[in-house]
Design a protein around this motif. Sequence first.
Motif, PDB file in Angstrom:
ATOM      1  N   VAL A   1      20.152   2.752  10.212  1.00  0.00           N
ATOM      2  CA  VAL A   1      19.046   2.607   9.264  1.00  0.00           C
ATOM      3  C   VAL A   1      18.356   1.277   9.568  1.00  0.00           C
ATOM      4  CG1 VAL A   1      18.364   2.436   6.843  1.00  0.00           C
ATOM      5  CG2 VAL A   1      20.292   3.879   7.487  1.00  0.00           C
ATOM      6  N   ASP A   2      17.126   1.340  10.016  1.00  0.00           N
ATOM      7  CA  ASP A   2      16.324   0.135  10.241  1.00  0.00           C
ATOM      8  C   ASP A   2      15.298   0.047   9.125  1.00  0.00           C
ATOM      9  OD1 ASP A   2      17.486  -0.740  12.660  1.00  0.00           O
ATOM     10  OD2 ASP A   2      16.303   0.714  13.788  1.00  0.00           O
TER      11      ASP A   2
ATOM     12  N   THR B   1      -4.217   0.698  -3.734  1.00  0.00           N
ATOM     13  CA  THR B   1      -5.027   0.781  -2.509  1.00  0.00           C
ATOM     14  C   THR B   1      -4.880   2.114  -1.787  1.00  0.00           C
ATOM     15  OG1 THR B   1      -3.285  -0.093  -1.058  1.00  0.00           O
ATOM     16  CG2 THR B   1      -4.748  -1.707  -2.151  1.00  0.00           C
ATOM     17  N   GLY B   2      -3.801   2.836  -2.088  1.00  0.00           N
ATOM     18  CA  GLY B   2      -3.535   4.098  -1.376  1.00  0.00           C
ATOM     19  C   GLY B   2      -2.889   3.879  -0.014  1.00  0.00           C
ATOM     20  N   GLU B   3      -2.657   2.621   0.368  1.00  0.00           N
ATOM     21  CA  GLU B   3      -2.041   2.332   1.666  1.00  0.00           C
ATOM     22  C   GLU B   3      -0.607   2.864   1.707  1.00  0.00           C
ATOM     23  OE1 GLU B   3      -0.500  -1.409   4.425  1.00  0.00           O
ATOM     24  OE2 GLU B   3      -1.353  -1.815   2.445  1.00  0.00           O
ATOM     25  N   LYS B   4      -0.291   3.578   2.799  1.00  0.00           N
ATOM     26  CA  LYS B   4       1.053   4.120   2.985  1.00  0.00           C
ATOM     27  C   LYS B   4       1.733   3.410   4.147  1.00  0.00           C
ATOM     28  CE  LYS B   4       0.049   8.668   1.141  1.00  0.00           C
ATOM     29  NZ  LYS B   4       0.056  10.118   1.350  1.00  0.00           N
ATOM     30  N   LYS B   5       3.040   3.184   4.001  1.00  0.00           N
ATOM     31  CA  LYS B   5       3.838   2.532   5.038  1.00  0.00           C
ATOM     32  C   LYS B   5       5.088   3.366   5.309  1.00  0.00           C
ATOM     33  CE  LYS B   5       4.448  -1.072   2.473  1.00  0.00           C
ATOM     34  NZ  LYS B   5       4.900  -2.317   1.870  1.00  0.00           N
ATOM     35  N   HIS B   6       5.429   3.504   6.585  1.00  0.00           N
ATOM     36  CA  HIS B   6       6.707   4.099   6.959  1.00  0.00           C
ATOM     37  C   HIS B   6       7.747   3.000   6.811  1.00  0.00           C
ATOM     38  CE1 HIS B   6       9.492   5.656  10.369  1.00  0.00           C
ATOM     39  NE2 HIS B   6       9.912   6.074   9.201  1.00  0.00           N
ATOM     40  N   CYS B   7       8.710   3.198   5.939  1.00  0.00           N
ATOM     41  CA  CYS B   7       9.695   2.146   5.645  1.00  0.00           C
ATOM     42  C   CYS B   7      10.980   2.312   6.439  1.00  0.00           C
ATOM     43  CB  CYS B   7       9.998   2.134   4.157  1.00  0.00           C
ATOM     44  SG  CYS B   7       8.512   1.764   3.208  1.00  0.00           S
ATOM     45  N   ASN B   8      11.465   3.523   6.594  1.00  0.00           N
ATOM     46  CA  ASN B   8      12.606   3.783   7.467  1.00  0.00           C
ATOM     47  C   ASN B   8      12.839   5.268   7.629  1.00  0.00           C
ATOM     48  OD1 ASN B   8      14.218   4.584   5.230  1.00  0.00           O
ATOM     49  ND2 ASN B   8      14.963   2.516   4.945  1.00  0.00           N
ATOM     50  N   SER B   9      13.628   5.570   8.638  1.00  0.00           N
ATOM     51  CA  SER B   9      14.101   6.929   8.892  1.00  0.00           C
ATOM     52  C   SER B   9      15.566   6.828   9.266  1.00  0.00           C
ATOM     53  CB  SER B   9      13.330   7.587  10.041  1.00  0.00           C
ATOM     54  OG  SER B   9      11.981   7.782   9.699  1.00  0.00           O
TER      55      SER B   9
END
Length: 182
Positions: free
Chosen positions: A60-61, A99-107
């Motif tokens: 998990v990163d 803001t609606g900004e989306k971020k990939h946090c982890n996989s």
Amino acid sequence: MLRTTEESQITITQLMLPSHSNFSGKIHGGYILGLMDQIAFACASKHSRNYCVTASVNKVDFLNPIEVGELVTLKASVNYTGKTSMVIGVRVESENIQTGEKKHCNSSYFTMVAKDENGKNVPVPGIILDTKNKVRRFARSIARQEQAKNRTTAFRTSEFKMELYLDSLKGQNAKIELIDTN
């Protein structure tokens, strides 16, 4: 029996509250790991129609911090099926509501094992690989399993050959001062 991955996919979205934060004001990684384990359990149990337990979690990163007040969406899907185990891919994204900004946090990849009412392993349905991406995910799970087997064998105390790794330790933040050679 075979099932499509769509039959067991799960998505959950949750608002991040101050009670979920760590000392730096970001959402605590342990809280996110707990959510990831829950959704992996739900996905695996839905696919197998049995109670499932977590056998392992593959790396998990934490790619981006999650802020209090953001929406966190977790998506889980069956990537691989063995005889009694499944690899569940879990993706975590955050969204800033303003803001609606989306971020990939982890996989991450959770290996889940199906159990019967007596705690014994039970067979799981296979999955139908109907896209190139699903074939890629399945093949990637097989490759990860092979890598894990190789890692555990090479570093077993009885198998470890220190001289093979001495060069890789050069320039690291460590000094070798062996007391014994075992």
